[in-house]
Design an enzyme around this catalytic site. Structure first.
Site: not given
Length: 723
Positions: A190-191
């Site tokens: 997840v960025s």
């Protein structure tokens, strides 16, 4: 590495209670710190059956062993302390689900629906508070700049896309790794929220847009779904079915199941997912070496991607115009997981024999490296650039500049335990910039020369030369560093244009400067020079030479006193521009001109408007003896006189900056100080002017009857009019 567990005891009330007891005995984690996974409160999650050999020492015959595995989750949102049972346990390791040792167990874990790590009521309130705190922080730092993106980041439950971690970790301003390769490398995540916000702002997504995400995770697709609204569409694509399955489960759980999740190789985008006319926006959330999706983007659409150029990667926002991509924003240094599938990039890594030195050519043609081995047996030469950088000052643009202009450019990395004679080896995550010249090599690095004004250090760029002609290669590299310093360091962001190779791309020689030819595209980088130049000339009495500009011409600052100078012309450096301007304006050459400050003009709201490189030099010629070819008058002026003159505000700010300096002097190497001047707001009152239309036909005039509620002349007939 084994799961916690052991044999049942007579006092165990159930198999699940036996598992909790063993967990506590071996790790110290108390029973009250865990909950059974929903749906597996009384039944095992997995059963492993394996043969056990006879153990004469324990008087145990050979037999089959049944391990009934129960699934629990930590109740708290923070890690609990672990106290190991020393006689049985030598260490522990928290692993993500995709790294479970047993293939069958790993497959079952990855199919679990996400579950929050705290009880629902507590988790909802705490997660909401953390989410709002994070979004507010991103807005304060300038990553969130529009109400739509602000709303999205306040709304999407990020923690639900990362159930393996605590709430605090889910809402930290950092990535959350969700999948690893067999060697432990992160292959899905997840960025980081700050980067999500920056890229969403750059994408300029609007309600009703059709958007494609390349590289799935679920969270970013949900954010985009908030932006496009019910009239738009979001498609998220990944080549890894485990990743897309996870994303689909998250999106369904959180109410974003209208997002289309596709498992496919992005290098071969399925034609049936592209809407008529193309996507309005494409966001790439994996590290990509090329951009083969231009045809899938609508004309005028936005593409935001972390593009690799010679191993450097920036998130760049592009607009499609006339079939090509044109960047129009800052280059954001970032890091993403690598592209997989047919679009995976090849670093073209070569190892110099017997040295532990590796050279990579992400772009360009790899060169032979075996001949370089003797170069590292002798101490390198050191060539100084006299260009400096502060400890916390980014200089990523400098690294890209020589990559585009120097043939043989490559990235240099070093084995930590290698015996190679490399001075100041680069960090593993950021290979050094180097060029190869036959049996010689030059490598850019830095040397700390002082603590700096802020205590974070002041560093000089130097180039180490290895091999018989290393000093010549180092000089070549230093010249480009100095050129960047003079002409581009304080200029606007470089512009990047990308054409598909199968179109009428503007022709460039294969080795043209700042051109990168990739598999599908040709990338051209335009390095703007500082647009304006000015000369701050002083005499032996400390006076300043000012120039009165013509009052009756359509020019910048008419009728104002200002410094001599003018704009750079295409292809001209700042040094060349100021020399030309002084020759044109006063017919003189000033031999001791050196960079003094960068003057930035901001508009009344604080937005950037203009930039000028100001040089300082000395001149002791009386004003009346100088032949002025442009403007009205020259005047030697003292600092105390300027408040009584009609003067350009930027000129006044530069004069005060020079006057207030303790020791004015040359600044050849350091980044020039920035003087900012903000234009005042215009508070002048405005006259209201009415425009009337007198429309005549056959001797009659067209009139209109005013509304009965009109403030002026209600219900009367009037000429058609407007303010």
């Amino acid at each position: 590495m084994f799961l916690n567990g052991g044999h049942t005891e007579p006092e165990d009330e159930s198999l699940a209670k036996a598992a909790i007891r063993e967990l506590h005995e071996e790790t110290g984690i108390p029973p009250q710190a865990v909950d059974s996974w929903p749906g597996y409160e009384t039944v095992p999650f997995d059963i492993d059956i394996h043969d056990i050999d006879a153990h004469p020492g324990k008087v145990e015959p050979s037999h089959q062993h049944f391990d009934l595995r129960f699934l629990f989750r930590l109740r708290a949102a923070t890690d609990v302390p672990v106290v190991l049972q020393a006689e049985e346990v030598g260490g522990i390791e928290w692993r993500s689900m995709d790294r479970a040792a047993s293939p069958s167990l790993r497959e079952k874990l990855l199919k679990l629906p996400p579950v929050a790590t705290t009880p629902p009521t507590a988790a909802t309130g705490e997660a909401t508070a953390l989410r709002h705190k994070l979004a507010d922080h991103l807005a304060t730092k300038g990553h969130i700049r529009t109400p739509a993106v602000d709303h999205a980041l306040h709304t999407v439950p990020r923690h639900a896309s990362a159930p393996e971690v605590t709430l605090d970790a889910a809402y930290a301003n950092d990535i959350v790794a969700t999948r690893h390769s067999d060697d432990g490398s992160i292959i899905s995540s997840v960025s980081a929220p700050w980067l999500q916000a920056d890229m969403l702002e750059a994408a300029r997504i609007r309600p009703g847009h059709h958007v494609l995400e390349i590289g799935s995770g679920g969270c970013n697709a949900a954010l985009m779904a908030e932006l496009v609204g019910p009239t738009g569409s979001v498609t998220t694509l990944d080549t890894d079915p485990v990743v897309t399955d996870r994303a689909a489960r998250f999106l369904a759980q959180t109410g974003y199941d209208r997002v289309q999740v596709v498992t496919a190789d992005a290098e071969h985008l399925p034609a049936d997912i592209v809407p008529d006319g193309g996507f309005d926006a494409i966001l790439v959330t994996v590290d990509t070496w090329d951009l083969p999706w231009i045809d899938a983007l609508a004309e005028g659409g936005r593409l935001v991607a972390p593009l690799r150029l010679h191993g450097y990667h920036w998130a760049i926002g592009f607009t499609k115009r006339d079939g090509a991509l044109h960047s129009d924003g800052p280059l954001i240094v970032c890091g993403f997981v690598a592209m997989q599938g047919d679009g995976a990039w090849d670093p073209n890594r070569r190892t110099v024999p017997g040295t532990g030195v590796h050279l990579s050519w992400d772009d360009g043609t790899p060169l032979p490296v075996d001949q370089l081995a003797p170069a590292f047996t002798r101490a390198p030469t050191v060539t100084h650039s006299h260009v400096t950088v502060r400890g916390q000052e980014p200089f990523d643009a400098l690294t890209l500049y020589p990559a585009g202009v120097l043939p043989g450019f490559c990235r240099l990395s070093v084995d930590p335990d290698g015996d190679n004679g490399i001075l100041n080896p680069p960090p593993p995550h950021w290979p050094g910039a180097a060029i190869v010249r036959g049996a010689s090599l030059a490598r850019l690095t830095t040397e700390r020369i002082s603590d700096g004004d802020d205590g974070n250090g002041l560093y000089e760029f130097v180039v180490h030369g290895y091999g018989p002609h290393g000093h010549l290669a180092a000089k070549e590299m230093v010249e480009q560093v100095q050129r960047w310093q003079r002409n581009h360091r304080a200029a606007l962001c470089p512009g990047i244009t990308i054409h598909p190779l199968d179109t009428n791309t503007p022709a460039h020689a294969p080795d043209a400067a700042h051109v990168f030819v990739k598999k599908h595209t040709r990338v051209t980088i335009d390095w703007p020079t500082i647009p304006g130049t000015a000369a701050l000339l002083t005499d032996a009495e400390g006076r300043y030479l000012l120039h009165l500009r013509s009052a009756n011409k359509s020019i910048w600052r008419p009728g104002h006193w200002a410094l001599l100078g003018g704009n750079t012309e295409r292809g001209e450096s700042c040094d060349e521009a100021i020399a030309r301007e002084l020759d044109e304006e006063i017919g003189l050459a000033i031999p001791d001109l050196t960079g003094f400050v960068t003057l930035d003009t901001l508009d009344a709201s604080g937005g950037f408007k203009d930039r000028v490189r100001v040089y300082h030099g000395t001149l002791n010629t009386p004003a009346h003896e100088i032949e002025l070819n442009e403007g009205i008058q020259l005047r030697w002026t003292r600092i105390e006189e300027i408040d009584e003159m009609t003067m350009d505000p930027g000129t006044a700010a530069v004069l005060h900056a020079h006057h207030n300096m303790d020791q004015p002097g040359a600044r050849q190497g350091a980044a020039l100080p920035v003087v900012e001047v903000r234009e005042p707001r215009d508070h002048r009152s405005r006259s209201i002017i009415g425009a009337h239309l007198v429309l005549i036909r056959d001797g009659a005039v067209l009139l209109g009857q005013r509304h009965p509620d009109s403030v002026f002349a209600p219900s009367t007939w009037h000429l058609l009019a407007v303010h």
